[in-house]
Each structure stands twice: as structure tokens, then as C-alpha cells.
Design an enzyme around this catalytic site. Structure first.
Site, short mmCIF file in Angstrom:
data_model
loop_
_atom_site.label_atom_id
_atom_site.label_comp_id
_atom_site.label_asym_id
_atom_site.label_seq_id
_atom_site.Cartn_x
_atom_site.Cartn_y
_atom_site.Cartn_z
CB SER A 167 -0.95 -0.05 1.20
OG SER A 167 -1.94 0.93 1.11
CG ASP A 270 -7.45 -2.04 -3.09
OD1 ASP A 270 -7.93 -1.08 -2.48
OD2 ASP A 270 -6.22 -2.26 -3.19
CG HIS A 300 -6.21 -1.65 0.46
ND1 HIS A 300 -5.41 -1.44 -0.65
CD2 HIS A 300 -5.48 -1.24 1.52
CE1 HIS A 300 -4.26 -0.91 -0.28
NE2 HIS A 300 -4.27 -0.78 1.04
#
Length: 332
Positions: A167, A270, A300
Site C-alpha cells: 500500500s 480494492d 484492500h
């Protein structure tokens, strides 16, 4: 949503009005992140830690502009004391505002032993106390520290020099490979790979016109937990990076040529799915060798929320395979 993940402990406890990125502010958000993400993930990986004596752990302080940061170094312990290893520099996720090196620490110990690779886990400074571009600069300095301290790591960068993260950490990696490509300091010791798990590579306010139609997930998945578009906006406001600055939106670098091979993980539900998929296309067009894995029916960071699921086990296998590929030990 994948049935294996639909009733995970994290989902059950954070359902309803609770959000990991709280409207109550960054301190409350950090507490929630620690409770519902860091602690269960650490507990799972603690249960499968490699045997004591198979790796060494050392924390070091690295001087950076305006202060210092910690790096946690993991080095394999093998029979031949003179053996050297490739090096992975890792950046944790958390939207540039949450998380710490504790999040992935135990998982990385497993990678260290399984793949015979030295790992440097970077505890970059967080926003909003340290807004853009502090984290970028911290990680650039840490990357230079690694090059200058390979003996501490029993490192041999000719065997592999990789950056990796999840991320926000993957975003930092995407920035770092461009910076390192253009920095003469790294001449003769260039990065050789990048491990990007669910990266964010462009603010939606700065999508290039020619690619805008491909970024559908920002709206399609805007309300899918655990990270919604609204939560993303809060994190990005705290980070306070200019959307059109390539150090904030690395997709916008004028050239992606000459970057190291990349492995990219993306998740179907996501909000950031298309960041990874579009970035993969752009890198391929620039001549970069890319491998992409898209995981169906998950949102996510799902493998952090429920690390015990079979789907999460498959994601871990994907990373194991990717590391071997990035190190040139397997063909695909």
C-alpha cells in the site's frame, strides 16, 4: 466478498460505524489500526516464526534531515559464516500516517530465512506530524544507508537489491526506484527488483487524461471496506502531498524506462485496484519486466485482516514465488 473473509474477526469487530481511519483524528486511527490490523497479523506470524538461531535481528539508527529513524535489520544465519546474501529494503503500509516496523516484522523474519535474504525494515516518519515529502526523503536516506553498510547485513547487492512494501509502502517503493535510477550515488549498485503489494501510484485528482478511463475502481469500490475512498481522502489530507508531484503520484514521472523488474499484487474489490493494474501496463510499455497477480473478490489489505484464511495463504505463496522471481531464481 470472498466467503472466507466475510466473517473474519476484524470484519465482525469493525463493522457498523467503526472505521480504521477515524473521523476522530490520527491518534484514534492509529489505535484502531494497531488493534485490528497490526496485532492479529503479528500474532499469526509469531505462531509460524522460524526457529531461533536461523536469523539475526539488529536495530540501527539512521540520521535523516531533522532527526533520525530506526531500521530493523534481519540477516540469515547459515553454516558458512562468510556467505553473503541479496538485500530487500521494506516499507510498511498504513497510508503514510499509520503503522510501524512492527506490522511486518515477524512476516519478514520468515522471508529472511526462507529466501536467504537480508532485510532492512524502515521505520520512516509519519504524517501529519511529518508531512510530504518526509517519508520519501527518509526512505531515500535509508536506501543509501543500506548501500554504505552492506557488511553489517552480510549483503551482496550483485545477488539482488530489492525494494518492497504494501500500500503506502509500495507507493514509496515506486517513488524510490525512480529516484535511485537517476541518483549517481547508486551507480554500480542499482536496484534490481520491486515488490509492490496493492500500490497507490496516482492521486485521482491527477489521473492523466489518456488513462483516466482505466481508473474505474476508485468509484466502483469506493465504499468497500476496509479502506474506502473517504478514508483514503483523510489519509491523503494528513499526508498533504501535491497530487501532480511525481514523488506523490509516481505514475506521473516523465519516464519509467530503466526501472527494475516489478511484481504487483492487486485485489478486485480494492479502491486502489486500478492503480496497480494501470501502473503495470505503463511499466510494460516502458520496457520494464512485470508480473501481475489479481486476487478476486477481496478488498484492500485483506491478508492483514484475516491472515488465517486459505486465500491469505495463497497470497503469501504469491509473495514467495515473486521474491524468487525477482531474485532471478525462477523464470515465472
Amino acid at each position: 466478498m470472498n466467503a472466507e473473509l466475510a466473517h473474519s474477526p476484524a470484519d465482525a469487530e469493525t463493522s457498523g460505524s467503526t472505521e480504521l481511519v477515524s473521523t476522530g483524528g490520527v491518534a484514534e486511527s492509529r489505535a484502531l489500526f494497531d488493534k485490528f490490523v497490526t496485532k492479529p497479523y503479528v500474532a499469526f506470524h509469531e505462531s509460524i516464526l522460524p526457529a531461533k538461531g536461523t536469523y539475526d535481528v539488529q536495530d540501527h539508527l539512521v540520521a535523516v534531515e531533522g532527526g533520525e529513524i530506526s531500521v530493523r535489520c534481519l540477516v540469515p544465519v547459515v553454516e558458512d559464516a562468510n556467505e553473503t546474501f541479496p538485500v530487500l529494503v521494506f516499507m510498511h503500509g498504513g497510508g503514510m500516517c499509520l503503522g510501524s516496523i512492527e506490522l511486518d516484522d515477524y512476516a519478514l523474519r520468515g522471508w529472511c530465512v526462507k529466501h536467504k535474504i537480508s532485510i532492512v525494515n524502515v521505520d520512516y516518519r509519519l504524517a501529519p506530524e511529518h508531512p510530504f515529502p518526509t517519508a520519501v526523503n527518509d526512505c531515500h536516506t535509508a536506501l543509501k544507508w543500506v548501500v554504505s553498510n552492506t557488511p553489517l547485513l552480510k549483503g551482496d547487492l550483485s545477488k539482488g537489491f530489492i525494494v518492497g512494501g504494501h500500500s503506502a509502502g509500495a507507493y514509496l517503493c515506486a517513488v524510490l526506484v525512480h529516484i535511485a535510477r537517476d541518483d549517481p550515488f547508486f551507480e554500480g549498485r542499482r536496484l534490481t527488483g520491486q515488490l509492490l503489494r496493492e500500490p497507490t501510484v496516482c492521486r485521482y485528482q491527477a489521473y492523466p487524461e489518456s488513462l483516466k478511463h482505466k481508473f474505474r475502481s476508485i468509484e466502483e469500490n469506493k465504499d468497500v471496506p476496509p479502506v474506502t475512498k473517504g478514508q483514503l481522502d483523510r489519509l491523503r489530507a494528513w499526508y498533504n502531498g501535491p497530487p501532480t508531484d511525481p514523488r506523490c503520484s509516481p505514475l506521473l514521472y516523465p519516464s519509467h524506462e530503466g526501472l527494475p523488474r516489478a511484481y504487483i499484487q492487486a485485489s478486485q474489490l480494492d479502491v486502489l485496484r486500478d492503480d496497480g493494474l494501470v501502473y503495470a501496463e505503463v511499466l510494460k510499455e516502458a520496457g520494464v519486466e512485470v508480473k501481475v497477480e489479481l486476487y478476486p473478490d477481496v478488498g484492500h489489505g485483506w491478508y492483514y485482516n484475516d491472515p488465517t484464511s486459505a486465500a491469505s495463504a495463497r497470497a503469501r505463496e504469491g509473495v514467495d514465488e515473486a521474491l524468487e522471481w525477482l531474485l532471478g531464481r525462477r523464470q515465472s
